[in-house]
Design a protein around this motif. Structure first.
Motif, mmCIF file in Angstrom:
data_model
loop_
_atom_site.group_PDB
_atom_site.id
_atom_site.type_symbol
_atom_site.label_atom_id
_atom_site.label_comp_id
_atom_site.label_asym_id
_atom_site.label_seq_id
_atom_site.Cartn_x
_atom_site.Cartn_y
_atom_site.Cartn_z
ATOM 1 N N SER A 7 -11.063 -38.228 11.758
ATOM 2 C CA SER A 7 -11.434 -36.793 12.598
ATOM 3 C C SER A 7 -11.411 -35.427 12.204
ATOM 4 C CB SER A 7 -10.602 -37.029 13.729
ATOM 5 O OG SER A 7 -9.143 -36.777 13.534
ATOM 6 N N ASN A 8 -10.621 -35.403 10.938
ATOM 7 C CA ASN A 8 -10.634 -34.080 10.361
ATOM 8 C C ASN A 8 -11.768 -33.780 9.407
ATOM 9 O OD1 ASN A 8 -8.235 -33.451 11.966
ATOM 10 N ND2 ASN A 8 -6.929 -34.138 10.494
ATOM 11 N N LYS A 9 -12.455 -34.740 8.908
ATOM 12 C CA LYS A 9 -13.266 -34.818 7.890
ATOM 13 C C LYS A 9 -14.650 -34.068 8.329
ATOM 14 C CE LYS A 9 -15.926 -37.099 4.206
ATOM 15 N NZ LYS A 9 -16.085 -38.839 3.798
ATOM 16 N N VAL A 10 -14.982 -32.834 7.575
ATOM 17 C CA VAL A 10 -16.104 -32.163 7.894
ATOM 18 C C VAL A 10 -17.432 -32.918 7.730
ATOM 19 C CG1 VAL A 10 -17.661 -30.247 7.447
ATOM 20 C CG2 VAL A 10 -15.084 -29.835 7.631
ATOM 21 N N VAL A 11 -18.254 -33.322 8.569
ATOM 22 C CA VAL A 11 -19.400 -33.891 8.266
ATOM 23 C C VAL A 11 -20.758 -32.930 8.641
ATOM 24 C CG1 VAL A 11 -21.049 -35.973 8.855
ATOM 25 C CG2 VAL A 11 -18.432 -36.056 8.745
ATOM 26 N N ARG A 12 -21.609 -33.096 7.877
ATOM 27 C CA ARG A 12 -22.776 -32.084 7.983
ATOM 28 C C ARG A 12 -23.741 -32.739 9.111
ATOM 29 N NH1 ARG A 12 -23.985 -31.960 1.439
ATOM 30 N NH2 ARG A 12 -22.827 -30.185 0.889
ATOM 31 N N PRO A 13 -24.168 -31.841 10.288
ATOM 32 C CA PRO A 13 -24.818 -32.448 11.352
ATOM 33 C C PRO A 13 -26.237 -33.075 11.079
ATOM 34 C CG PRO A 13 -25.311 -29.980 11.058
ATOM 35 C CD PRO A 13 -24.065 -30.322 10.166
ATOM 36 N N SER A 189 -25.437 -36.194 5.043
ATOM 37 C CA SER A 189 -24.343 -36.168 5.838
ATOM 38 C C SER A 189 -23.028 -35.991 5.237
ATOM 39 C CB SER A 189 -24.253 -37.399 6.689
ATOM 40 O OG SER A 189 -24.158 -38.450 6.101
ATOM 41 N N GLY A 190 -22.955 -36.359 4.029
ATOM 42 C CA GLY A 190 -21.677 -36.207 3.359
ATOM 43 C C GLY A 190 -21.922 -35.250 2.108
ATOM 44 N N ALA A 191 -21.067 -35.359 1.157
ATOM 45 C CA ALA A 191 -21.164 -34.606 0.078
ATOM 46 C C ALA A 191 -22.453 -34.565 -0.712
ATOM 47 C CB ALA A 191 -20.059 -34.765 -1.105
ATOM 48 N N GLY A 192 -23.102 -33.810 -1.652
ATOM 49 C CA GLY A 192 -23.903 -33.986 -2.400
ATOM 50 C C GLY A 192 -25.278 -33.092 -2.109
#
Length: 363
Positions: A7-13, A189-192
């Protein structure tokens, strides 16, 4: 120590239904579309007019930090869309000094096509790409960067080779790009999906003084023939060829018109041969220079995108590369506006090289 809770992980919208966040900027391909070349013009670089203290650009800045010693600065609190003409002049100067600038939390994606074009046109007339798409509902000057499971043209164009391909956009043009903009609309949505920026100034300074002297005065041929043919071979009758294939000759070492810094002006994507050298000699020298650029991680920075990120960089003194390091099928969606600047200026062979010598020696 346990890892952070999900729940604390930042996810791109992203949109839950899989639709793009910015549908008006979806790529449009028209194989029948043709455009005219810009033709020669006198470039008045905005950096010449800038106050070196940059009071208009930096007055609202809340945080400024360099991303690496030789290239890249990130600015917080500065809204590009609110900058005055004087602020844009100072933006051009700072981009020339630092190679690239990263702005966070921008409203640039939401101000509309014409307002975006007006701001970036401050730096020069806008380039029109020979085959890359423009928005389905927007101007041809907006070059769309798009990768998604429903449109794998970018993936196909790099198939069979490393996606790490450093280049300066449109170096085969007779007058080449200057202060350019990428506005990220939607990232994986994640890294990259980062962009790697490399300092061509430091790439030149890192070479030995005698080797630098040998490079000055050389000219190289730049061509986009390979990219144009890849578009045709991959897409057949649906290939876009708005403009003829370009080929021009530029100095191997150039000088920035404002800062007067010398920069290595070759790149692995568009530079094809050294004028006056035999084929084997040219290939040998260019391979060394290309490897020097690719391996120069000590004069590179990596731009990570977030919602509202705008990258501004000076293409005369940098090269850059995509990464394509995220899962195939995720959406990476941006647009680039690319002002054309001056005809590349050859460095002065007889100019005092003392500054470069001191940096090379670590003084």
């Amino acid at each position: 120590m346990s890892s952070l809770a999900s729940s604390n992980k930042v996810v791109r919208p992203v949109n839950t239904d899989g639709s793009p966040l910015y549908p008006d900027y979806m790529p449009f391909y028209d194989p029948l579309e043709k455009v005219d070349d810009k033709g020669p013009f006198e470039h008045d670089d905005p950096g010449h007019r800038a106050d070196p203290a940059k009071p208009n650009l930096l007055k609202d800045a809340t945080k400024i930090f360099d991303m690496s010693p030789w290239v890249g600065t990130e600015l917080h609190g500065v809204q590009i869309s609110k900058l005055s003409s004087e602020g844009l002049d100072e933006l051009a100067l700072m981009a020339a000094e630092r190679g690239c600038l990263v702005f966070r939390d921008q409203d640039f994606a939401d101000i509309g096509f014409e307002a975006q074009k007006k701001i970036v046109s401050h730096f020069g007339p806008l380039h029109i790409h020979g085959w890359a798409p423009h928005p389905v509902n927007g101007p041809v000057e907006h070059m769309i960067i798009y990768d998604h499971k429903d449109d794998l043209r970018v993936r196909k164009s790099w198939a069979g080779k490393s996606p790490i391909q450093f280049h300066s956009d449109q170096s085969p043009e007779p007058q080449t790009p200057g202060t350019s903009f990428i506005c990220m609309l939607e990232s994986p949505s994640g890294a990259g999906g980062d962009t790697i920026i490399s300092s061509s100034v430091r790439a030149f300074e890192r070479l030995s003084p005698l080797f630098r002297k040998r490079l000055e005065g050389l000219w190289a041929v730049h061509s986009n023939w390979e990219g144009a043919m890849t578009e045709v071979n991959n897409n057949g009758q649906n290939a876009v060829q708005r403009r003829p294939v370009l080929q021009n000759t530029h100095p191997v070492v150039i000088q920035h018109p404002v800062t007067k810094q010398k920069a290595l002006y070759v790149n692995p994507v568009y530079t094809k041969r050294i004028v006056g050298f035999q084929q084997e000699e040219s290939e040998y020298l260019l391979k060394f220079l290309f490897d020097h650029i690719v391996r120069g991680q000590d004069f590179q920075c990596r731009v990570r995108y977030e919602p509202g990120t705008v990258l501004v960089w000076d293409q005369r003194i940098t090269t850059h590369s995509q990464t394509l390091d995220y899962p195939v099928g995720e959406r990476r969606h941006a647009f680039r506006l690319t002002p054309i600047a001056n005809k590349p200026i050859p460095s002065k062979v007889d100019e005092d090289d003392e500054r470069c010598v001191k940096k090379w020696q670590g003084m």
